[in-house]
Design a protein around this motif. Sequence first.
Motif, short mmCIF file in Angstrom:
data_model
loop_
_atom_site.label_atom_id
_atom_site.label_comp_id
_atom_site.label_asym_id
_atom_site.label_seq_id
_atom_site.Cartn_x
_atom_site.Cartn_y
_atom_site.Cartn_z
N THR A 212 0.67 -1.27 -0.11
CA THR A 212 -0.28 0.09 -0.20
C THR A 212 0.80 1.40 -0.13
O THR A 212 0.36 2.34 -1.03
N ASP A 213 2.02 1.43 1.07
CA ASP A 213 2.05 2.63 1.02
C ASP A 213 3.94 2.96 -0.56
O ASP A 213 3.40 3.95 -0.62
N ARG A 214 4.60 1.60 -1.21
CA ARG A 214 4.87 1.92 -2.20
C ARG A 214 3.58 2.62 -3.25
O ARG A 214 4.20 3.17 -4.08
N GLY A 215 2.17 1.65 -3.11
CA GLY A 215 1.57 2.46 -4.53
C GLY A 215 0.79 3.74 -3.98
O GLY A 215 1.10 4.37 -5.05
N LYS A 216 0.44 4.16 -3.02
CA LYS A 216 0.47 5.84 -2.51
C LYS A 216 1.82 6.68 -3.20
O LYS A 216 1.22 7.52 -4.28
N SER A 217 3.40 6.38 -3.38
CA SER A 217 4.28 7.21 -3.96
C SER A 217 4.13 6.53 -5.50
O SER A 217 4.47 7.62 -5.96
N VAL A 218 4.14 5.19 -6.14
CA VAL A 218 4.36 5.66 -7.47
C VAL A 218 2.77 6.41 -8.10
O VAL A 218 2.76 6.70 -8.88
N LEU A 219 1.87 6.29 -7.29
CA LEU A 219 0.53 7.05 -7.96
C LEU A 219 1.12 8.41 -7.98
O LEU A 219 1.00 9.09 -8.67
#
Length: 278
Positions: A212-219
Amino acid sequence: MNKKFGITAAAVLMALSLSACSSNGSQSSSSSTSQSSQVSKKNSNSSAKTNQTNKSNNSSASSSSKPSSQAPEENRMAKMTAKLREALPGMLLPTTDGLGQGSDKLNVRYTKNGNTNVVYYSVGDSSADFNADSVKNEKPFAILTEIKNASSSEVEDTINYTPEQSGLPTTKLDSNTTATIQGAAGQRYLQWNANNYSFVIQASSQLKKDPTDRGKSVLQLSKQYSLPKTSDKGSVRVIVGDSVGSLNTTIAWQDGNNVYQLKAHDTETAFKMLNSLK
């Protein structure tokens, strides 16, 4: 007799007085001459210093007005990209290496095989010649692939687009983006779709990794740098984990009849490189 003595005495006194005046006048004249000479010397010295200062200033100005004989060294990325354009005409290429450090030791090599061109970007112990054999021994931090006139199967395999999912648990990445989460074979997958791209973040549930945290940064990176416009579908896939030499970020898109794929060790580096495509 007394009168003569008086006259004589008066004459003597007058002579002495005139002599003293003459002496004082001479001393005064000598002093004046000496002071005048000293003033003249001071003025002369001051003039000399002024001339020296002017000469120095003129010399400095003349020196600064001359063009430098040592021009700054050409940017490594620009130099390598220019050579790539000669070797691979028409290929879309990044003009920024996306590195935080090591740009001065950037090395580039390429391969051509049928309709496929591959460019390898690496950082070495020193800068090497373009496409030097020694660069093959370096681990690339990014690999850019172009498939010209790609077949439908080449497009599908390279882009690996994931349709939007439904019926799965969801999580909010920001106020406008909702992603689905699912687990399979010891992995957890975070997935969402935007602007013809599918985004998949993969993390090992066995290692208790959360995507989830990596997904937020990628977004956020996709909003900050944007992605290449794709003729049809595109994809972004990121594997959580930063082992040395790994290429954990893969971004693919279609440009007309050609398909492109960039693999990179660092996700932000990948976005910066693609944002500078020309």
